[in-house]
Design an enzyme around this catalytic site. Structure first.
Site: not given
Length: 310
Positions: A96, A106, A260
């Site tokens: 970003h 990405h 996670r």
């Protein structure tokens, strides 16, 4: 499968190399490293750069997790594998930038192995990369897709057009009837013609990502921008958040498999905004994004036609 160790070695090396190159071009911040373990099996290493000169937040995550049963997001397209134990490893990153003129990007490369006692392991690769501009430049779009095309070419003439279309179809916000960006490559369930060739392809994708992205960063990093451009960037980042939380299979897999959460949501932008019934001004640079860049296009064919006419 002894080949798994070779894949893991490549992924760790890829993470290190990408972080080094991104930190070097940023020049204002470095990556913080966070190693973690997963109670259900496996672990990983998350590296995050925040508050940089060029990159507002960048996360490059490696994970290698194991589990007793494939979650629904991983077995939807392969119901015969439901209930198998699994290993999943990959590198996933999201960049970003601070400047609205530098696109968000990405990339992901991954390996899944589904195992069942008494049977051969079932394996497949997946991954790709995509680009999400806020202000579109045709030069950047052509370069991005040319890089994708060139790395695919040694694997067959049909690979780039097939994986480009898959990317266009996948990174699409159905609830908005709108693309997330200008696409790139996306593939999943890759296990043909053999392990060695499939592994070679994900190496090409992983190693080719920065070849596509860094020249765009260099071209746009010094362009002046102000509050108007920043507001539009944050508004469009909202679309990024919507896609990741509603449609993205990787996010869903991570959450469904007890992954996670901090690492899974590392892909989120640090800031985003929503406006009610936002409409860009007619003929503005913001309107051009919707008109000229978000609809799926064959950038390379258009570029070749233009070059021939010139």
């Amino acid at each position: 499968m002894s080949d798994i160790n070779a894949v893991k070695h490549f992924l760790l090396s890829l993470q290190k190399d990408i972080c080094q190159q991104l930190a070097a071009i940023d020049g204002g911040a470095d990556f913080a490293e966070d190693e973690w373990q997963r109670a259900e099996g496996g672990g990983g290493c998350s590296r995050v750069l925040s508050g940089g000169r060029i990159f507002e937040r960048t996360g490059v995550n490696f994970s290698h997790v194991t589990g007793k049963s494939l979650p629904p997001s991983a077995s939807t397209h392969r119901p015969d594998l439901a209930g198998r134990s699994f290993q999943a490893m990959g590198v996933s990153l999201v960049i970003h930038p601070l400047s609205p003129y530098i696109p968000t990007s990405h990339a992901n490369v991954r390996l899944f192995v589904a195992e069942k006692p008494g049977e051969e392991p079932v394996w497949w690769f997946g991954g790709g990369f995509d680009l999400t501009p806020y202000y579109g430049f045709k030069e950047d779009a052509v370069h991005w897709h040319q890089t994708a095309h060139d790395l695919c070419q040694p694997f067959g003439d049909d690979v780039y057009p097939r994986y480009k279309k898959w990317c266009d179809d996948y990174f699409f916000l159905k609830h908005r009837n709108e693309a997330r960006g200008i696409g790139g490559l996306f593939f999943d369930d890759l296990n043909e013609p053999d392990f060695a060739t499939s592994f070679a392809f994900i190496r090409a994708v992983g190693n080719g990502f920065l070849d596509g992205y860094l020249p765009i960063v260099e071209r746009r990093k010094d362009l002046a921008w102000g509050e108007r451009e920043r507001d539009f960037q944050l508004y469009r980042r909202g679309r990024y958040v919507e896609f990741n939380l509603i449609w993205d299979r990787g996010t869903l897999f991570g959450l469904q498999s007890g992954g996670r959460t901090e690492s899974i949501l590392m892909s989120m932008p640090p800031l985003a905004r929503w406006e009610y019934q936002h409409q860009p001004e007619p003929d503005s640079p913001e309107a051009a994004l919707y008109r000229d860049f978000l609809p799926a296009r064959d950038w390379l064919a258009e570029s070749n036609t233009h070059n021939k006419e010139a």
